[in-house]
Design a protein around this motif. Structure first.
Motif, short mmCIF file in Angstrom:
data_model
loop_
_atom_site.label_atom_id
_atom_site.label_comp_id
_atom_site.label_asym_id
_atom_site.label_seq_id
_atom_site.Cartn_x
_atom_site.Cartn_y
_atom_site.Cartn_z
N UNK A 199 0.83 -1.21 0.00
CA UNK A 199 0.00 0.00 0.00
C UNK A 199 0.86 1.26 0.00
N UNK A 200 1.92 1.26 0.83
CA UNK A 200 2.73 2.49 0.91
C UNK A 200 3.54 2.70 -0.37
N UNK A 201 3.85 1.64 -1.10
CA UNK A 201 4.56 1.83 -2.37
C UNK A 201 3.67 2.57 -3.36
N UNK A 202 2.42 2.14 -3.47
CA UNK A 202 1.49 2.83 -4.37
C UNK A 202 1.20 4.24 -3.85
N UNK A 203 1.08 4.38 -2.54
CA UNK A 203 0.82 5.70 -1.94
C UNK A 203 1.96 6.66 -2.22
N UNK A 204 3.20 6.17 -2.16
CA UNK A 204 4.35 7.04 -2.42
C UNK A 204 4.32 7.54 -3.86
N UNK A 205 3.93 6.66 -4.78
CA UNK A 205 3.82 7.06 -6.19
C UNK A 205 2.73 8.13 -6.35
N UNK A 206 1.64 7.98 -5.60
CA UNK A 206 0.54 8.93 -5.70
C UNK A 206 0.94 10.30 -5.14
N UNK A 207 1.73 10.30 -4.07
CA UNK A 207 2.20 11.57 -3.50
C UNK A 207 3.13 12.28 -4.48
N UNK A 208 4.03 11.54 -5.10
CA UNK A 208 4.90 12.14 -6.12
C UNK A 208 4.08 12.68 -7.28
N UNK A 209 3.07 11.92 -7.67
CA UNK A 209 2.18 12.33 -8.77
C UNK A 209 1.48 13.65 -8.44
N UNK A 210 1.30 13.92 -7.14
CA UNK A 210 0.60 15.13 -6.71
C UNK A 210 1.54 16.24 -6.25
N UNK A 211 2.81 16.16 -6.66
CA UNK A 211 3.71 17.30 -6.48
C UNK A 211 4.62 17.28 -5.27
N UNK A 212 4.59 16.22 -4.46
CA UNK A 212 5.50 16.16 -3.32
C UNK A 212 6.88 15.72 -3.80
N UNK A 213 7.91 16.34 -3.26
CA UNK A 213 9.26 16.18 -3.82
C UNK A 213 10.07 15.05 -3.20
N UNK A 214 10.00 14.94 -1.87
CA UNK A 214 10.88 14.02 -1.15
C UNK A 214 10.05 12.94 -0.46
N UNK A 215 9.68 11.95 -1.23
CA UNK A 215 8.78 10.90 -0.74
C UNK A 215 9.55 9.59 -0.59
N UNK A 216 9.35 8.94 0.56
CA UNK A 216 10.03 7.68 0.86
C UNK A 216 8.99 6.67 1.33
N UNK A 217 9.34 5.39 1.26
CA UNK A 217 8.50 4.37 1.88
C UNK A 217 9.38 3.25 2.42
N UNK A 218 8.92 2.64 3.52
CA UNK A 218 9.70 1.62 4.20
C UNK A 218 9.72 0.35 3.36
N UNK A 219 10.89 -0.07 2.96
CA UNK A 219 11.02 -1.24 2.09
C UNK A 219 10.53 -2.50 2.81
N UNK A 220 9.55 -3.15 2.18
CA UNK A 220 9.01 -4.37 2.79
C UNK A 220 8.09 -4.12 3.96
N UNK A 221 7.77 -2.85 4.23
CA UNK A 221 6.84 -2.51 5.29
C UNK A 221 7.33 -2.87 6.69
N UNK A 222 6.40 -2.94 7.60
CA UNK A 222 6.71 -3.20 9.00
C UNK A 222 7.40 -4.56 9.17
N UNK A 223 6.91 -5.56 8.45
CA UNK A 223 7.46 -6.92 8.60
C UNK A 223 8.94 -6.95 8.30
N UNK A 224 9.34 -6.36 7.18
CA UNK A 224 10.75 -6.36 6.79
C UNK A 224 11.57 -5.47 7.73
N UNK A 225 10.99 -4.34 8.13
CA UNK A 225 11.68 -3.43 9.05
C UNK A 225 12.01 -4.15 10.35
N UNK A 226 11.03 -4.81 10.95
CA UNK A 226 11.24 -5.49 12.23
C UNK A 226 12.29 -6.59 12.11
N UNK A 227 12.25 -7.34 11.02
CA UNK A 227 13.25 -8.39 10.82
C UNK A 227 14.65 -7.79 10.68
N UNK A 228 14.77 -6.66 9.97
CA UNK A 228 16.08 -6.01 9.81
C UNK A 228 16.59 -5.48 11.16
#
Length: 347
Positions: free
Chosen positions: A204-233
């Motif tokens: 969801x956040x990957x698509x959301x980040x694309x939508x934010x860029x599409x709407x003019x936001x410049x510095x958009x990031x998203x957590x790779x692999x979401x919460x699950x991947x973050x916690x494992x890392x």
């Protein structure tokens, strides 16, 4: 033509899984990729994964694949090899569940959908592949410290309620399709700031980040692999844990414990609690948070009315349920919803 679905009852399949001592591993993954014939791909996938003993829920659409599955641990390498045999899924990131016994699924369901994430976007110029920058766990921790960073949770209220990143903002809407324009509106005036978006597994956040860029936001990031991947890392690299509470998951577990903090409350008595249950009355099936004391008091029901209905003979229960209109209570996604005492308001 071969019948590519299960013929055994759901109840029997679940009991078989619970009785089995075979260790299993829960894995989630997604990939945005153009699939020309989703139905043909679905049938091919079903045959391949059934042969490996895979259970779970998979959605396939023209825009790609979204999956959460349970794999016999001894077949994990074969499962990876099967997925990677498709060129477009080669080296696909697979998220291993955080707190798991592998028994969250007992049947394989693969469904063809219009989209793997319903977004309500009908703008032909929107490109889901033009996404924000991925953040690994250490990169997230560093960027989250900045005063110029805003952290946005792109999950539903009942997910945010039991666990979220520190200082994260909730987008309080009923559906992801409503969240997208709402996030844009909420962030107006912050076009130059760092916007970090996150969700459970990244889709969801990957698509959301694309939508934010599409709407003019410049510095958009998203957590790779979401919460699950973050916690494992964080665990693997011994990093500081910035996620607190529980990570809600959409299988029989209904949650993965990340930290010991309990940040939610029982929806019946208000005591600290973060265990989600579905009302034991199948005619209701409300998803809500219930503490151990209220579980015993209410027999895992959400109300006295449901206790009374559950005590009726099956035929009478069917009569009560007949014609009843189910509402958003089953998986309510906003803060504004019906309380368990019958009033309306924030929970």
């Amino acid at each position: 033509m071969a019948v590519l679905h299960n013929r055994v009852s759901n109840k029997e399949l679940k009991q078989r899984m619970l009785d089995s001592n075979e260790p299993r591993t829960t894995i989630s993954f997604y990939k945005y990729h153009r699939i020309e014939d989703p139905q043909a791909f679905r049938d091919e996938l079903w045959k391949g994964l059934t042969g490996l003993g895979v259970f779970g829920r998979i959605y396939v659409a023209n825009e790609g694949i979204n999956a959460q599955v349970s794999v016999p641990t001894g077949n994990v390498d074969a499962f990876k090899a099967y997925l990677y045999s498709y060129e477009w899924m080669n080296a696909l990131r697979l998220n291993i569940a955080v707190d798991d016994d592998g028994k969250g699924f007992w049947v394989l369901k693969i469904k063809v959908r219009d989209k793997i994430v319903a977004d309500g976007i009908d703008d032909p110029t929107f490109d889901v592949n033009k996404t924000g920058k991925y953040l690994k766990a250490n990169e997230y921790n560093e960027l989250a410290k900045s005063d110029d960073t805003i952290i946005i949770d792109m999950r539903n209220h009942y997910e945010y309620e039991v666990g979220h990143f520190k200082n994260a903002i909730e987008v309080p809407s009923d559906t992801f399709r409503e969240q997208l324009p709402m996030a844009v509106d909420m962030m107006k005036g912050n076009e130059e700031k760092n916007i970090i978006m996150y969700c459970t597994g990244g889709i969801r956040c990957e698509k959301a980040s694309a939508y934010m860029l599409h709407n003019g936001f410049k510095n958009v990031y998203h957590v790779e692999g979401g919460i699950i991947n973050y916690v494992n890392q964080v665990k693997t690299e011994a990093l500081e844990q910035e996620f607190i509470g529980k990570n809600f998951v959409f299988d029989d577990r209904l949650g993965e414990r990340v930290t010991e903090e309990i940040i939610a409350q029982c929806h019946q008595c208000g005591k600290p609690a973060d265990t989600h249950v579905n009302c034991a009355n199948d005619g209701c099936h409300l998803l809500f948070i219930q503490c151990a004391e209220c579980e015993e008091k209410y027999q895992q029901c959400c109300s006295k009315e449901c206790i009374e209905e559950l005590a009726l003979p099956e035929e009478e229960r069917k009569e009560v349920r007949r014609g009843r209109k189910m509402d958003q209570n089953v998986f309510n996604k906003s803060r504004s919803r019906k309380r368990l005492d019958g009033t309306i308001g924030e929970v």
